[in-house]
Design an enzyme around this catalytic site. Structure first.
Site, PDB file in Angstrom:
ATOM      1  N   LYS A  95      15.928  -4.260   4.280  1.00 13.97           N
ATOM      2  CA  LYS A  95      15.644  -4.196   2.843  1.00 13.97           C
ATOM      3  C   LYS A  95      16.723  -3.433   2.092  1.00 13.97           C
ATOM      4  CE  LYS A  95      10.702  -4.925   2.378  1.00 13.97           C
ATOM      5  NZ  LYS A  95       9.454  -4.407   1.796  1.00 13.97           N
ATOM      6  N   LYS A 124       4.564 -18.542   0.295  1.00 13.75           N
ATOM      7  CA  LYS A 124       4.382 -18.410  -1.140  1.00 13.75           C
ATOM      8  C   LYS A 124       5.711 -18.225  -1.853  1.00 13.75           C
ATOM      9  CE  LYS A 124       2.191 -13.923  -0.362  1.00 13.75           C
ATOM     10  NZ  LYS A 124       3.230 -13.083   0.249  1.00 13.75           N
ATOM     11  N   LYS A 130       7.173 -23.123   8.143  1.00 12.63           N
ATOM     12  CA  LYS A 130       5.805 -22.874   7.688  1.00 12.63           C
ATOM     13  C   LYS A 130       5.774 -22.800   6.161  1.00 12.63           C
ATOM     14  CE  LYS A 130       5.059 -17.971   7.169  1.00 12.63           C
ATOM     15  NZ  LYS A 130       4.509 -18.125   5.813  1.00 12.63           N
TER      16      LYS A 130
HETATM   17  P1  ATP Z   1       6.207 -14.720   1.991  1.00 12.80           P
HETATM   18  O1  ATP Z   1       7.016 -15.959   1.740  1.00 12.80           O
HETATM   19  O2  ATP Z   1       6.224 -13.752   0.829  1.00 12.80           O
HETATM   20  O3  ATP Z   1       6.457 -14.085   3.329  1.00 12.80           O
HETATM   21  P2  ATP Z   1       3.812 -15.873   3.092  1.00 12.80           P
HETATM   22  O4  ATP Z   1       3.163 -17.084   2.465  1.00 12.80           O
HETATM   23  O5  ATP Z   1       4.576 -16.069   4.341  1.00 12.80           O
HETATM   24  O6  ATP Z   1       4.694 -15.225   1.964  1.00 12.80           O
HETATM   25  P3  ATP Z   1       2.645 -13.377   3.933  1.00 12.80           P
HETATM   26  O7  ATP Z   1       2.388 -12.395   2.835  1.00 12.80           O
HETATM   27  O8  ATP Z   1       3.856 -13.223   4.783  1.00 12.80           O
HETATM   28  O9  ATP Z   1       2.652 -14.827   3.258  1.00 12.80           O
HETATM   29  O10 ATP Z   1       1.360 -13.467   4.831  1.00 12.80           O
HETATM   30  C1  ATP Z   1       0.041 -13.290   4.334  1.00 12.80           C
HETATM   31  C2  ATP Z   1      -0.964 -13.827   5.325  1.00 12.80           C
HETATM   32  O11 ATP Z   1      -0.967 -15.257   5.297  1.00 12.80           O
HETATM   33  C3  ATP Z   1      -0.695 -13.458   6.788  1.00 12.80           C
HETATM   34  O12 ATP Z   1      -1.927 -13.199   7.394  1.00 12.80           O
HETATM   35  C4  ATP Z   1      -0.067 -14.719   7.369  1.00 12.80           C
HETATM   36  O13 ATP Z   1      -0.307 -14.836   8.752  1.00 12.80           O
HETATM   37  C5  ATP Z   1      -0.754 -15.805   6.593  1.00 12.80           C
HETATM   38  N1  ATP Z   1       0.083 -16.998   6.425  1.00 12.80           N
HETATM   39  C6  ATP Z   1       1.233 -17.053   5.718  1.00 12.80           C
HETATM   40  N2  ATP Z   1       1.724 -18.301   5.709  1.00 12.80           N
HETATM   41  C7  ATP Z   1       0.870 -19.061   6.442  1.00 12.80           C
HETATM   42  C8  ATP Z   1       0.834 -20.449   6.809  1.00 12.80           C
HETATM   43  N3  ATP Z   1       1.785 -21.273   6.392  1.00 12.80           N
HETATM   44  N4  ATP Z   1      -0.198 -20.894   7.548  1.00 12.80           N
HETATM   45  C9  ATP Z   1      -1.172 -20.053   7.963  1.00 12.80           C
HETATM   46  N5  ATP Z   1      -1.193 -18.736   7.663  1.00 12.80           N
HETATM   47  C10 ATP Z   1      -0.196 -18.230   6.910  1.00 12.80           C
HETATM   48 MG    MG Z   2       5.663 -14.292   5.329  1.00 12.17          MG
END
Ligand code: ATP
Ligand code: MG
Length: 327
Positions: A112, A196, A193
């Protein structure tokens, strides 16, 4: 008595259909099995620059979304970190029991601090605040992705050193590796995957998307030229993803979804996915709007703040006393 579990909830309103399956649903499972503490880590959020108005708005939104999606505040202590003053207070006491060398080893800081122009001291001491979050409640379990296991290790080290010096005051926390549930994939690049923070606006479906957006995004999801519906992650990741989404949101297994669509066209599968998502997300959105028009979020957060403050005060007073602070 159930074991205590603590987990944080990033203040981001843009949650995807993946976050529901892999994140929100898991919390409802934890709530059935553990004494669950769920907090919005806004003190962690300000370790990097934030727009204050936006941060405040997002905290409300994310809590509203979790409530709308079925997180039950009767079972989960839901609160905002900064509203419970003991997190930052204990963090300071622990900072004085953590070395510069220990924090320098943290890989998240290394990454970071390279990615931000303004590197705050808070970004450096972030893992100590996280240790305070955990140790304040004697939480035995902390669900963590791979990126946070080093921080939980540090919390253990801090607790161990403290206990060795002053007696048994902290409970050793453990990482709880989340059960691997369905992984929802990116609609445009199904090798990845869904996230967001994806850049392509057609890659992700957000929980608060309107029916027309759901339709547009699913109908333009990348598939393949095989023309046959089967579950083959390697060769047909796009179709496998649509089957996964269908199963997760209609409550059937992937096998059942495959059976249902064997012999159907890709267009039929997509239309069915649009239908289940529209129904389910429509219900979430309706509930969200209903909640946001009331004082529900404030009521839940007030109760969470009061409850967790009383719990945290006991541990904080104990530690403060041990260190010879106060009269
Ligand atoms: P970022 O892009 O900001 O990392 P993210 O969508 O990957 O966002 P996280 O904040 O990293 O989300 O994860 C939040 C929760 O959602 C965690 O429990 C993670 O395991 C779950 N999660 C994230 N993306 C997926 C996905 N594509 N499918 C299933 N579970 C997910
Ligand atoms: Mg993530």
């Amino acid at each position: 008595m159930k074991d205590r579990l603590l987990t944080g909830l990033q203040p981001s309103g843009n949650l995807t259909i993946g976050n529901y399956v892999g994140g929100i649903k898991q919390i409802t499972d934890y709530a059935d099995n553990y004494d669950t503490y769920l907090f919005v880590p806004d003190l962690h959020a300000i370790t990097v620059r934030q727009d204050p108005a936006l941060l405040r708005k997002r905290v409300r939104e994310v809590v509203g979304i979790y409530l709308a999606c079925g997180v039950d505040p009767e079972k989960v202590h839901l609160y905002v970190q900064s509203e419970n003053l003991y997190h930052a207070n204990l963090s300071w006491l622990l900072e004085c029991h953590t070395t510069y060398g220990e924090l320098q080893k943290m890989t998240q800081f290394k990454t970071k601090s390279r990615n931000h122009d303004y590197v705050s001291c808070g970004l450096f001491t972030y893992p100590v605040l996280m240790a305070a979050d955990i140790l304040l409640y004697s939480a035995k379990y902390v669900p963590t992705g791979a990126d946070q296991t080093q921080h939980v290790e540090l919390a253990r080290d801090i607790a161990q050193k403290f206990n060795n010096r002053y007696g048994e005051h902290f409970v050793m926390p453990n990482c709880l590796i989340p059960k691997i549930g369905a992984r929802i994939r990116d609609l445009q690049e199904p090798e990845k995957k869904m996230s967001k923070s994806a850049e392509n606006p057609k890659a992700s479906i957000f929980l608060m998307d309107e029916p027309k957006d759901i339709k547009k995004k699913i109908m333009s999801a990348v598939t393949d030229s095989e023309g046959v519906i089967r579950y083959d992650e390697q060769n047909q990741p796009g179709i496998a993803n649509l089957l996964t989404i269908y199963a997760a949101y209609s409550g059937c297994t992937v096998d059942e979804a495959v059976q249902k669509f064997t012999g159907a066209g890709y267009g039929d599968l997509k239309k069915a996915v649009v239908a289940v998502l529209t129904e389910k997300l429509g219900a979430f959105r309706e509930e969200y709007e209903r909640i946001m028009a009331t004082s529900r979020v404030d009521d839940v957060l007030d109760a969470g703040r009061d409850y967790t403050t009383a719990v945290a005060k006991e541990k904080y007073d104990e530690i403060r006393n041990v260190l010879g602070l106060g009269r």
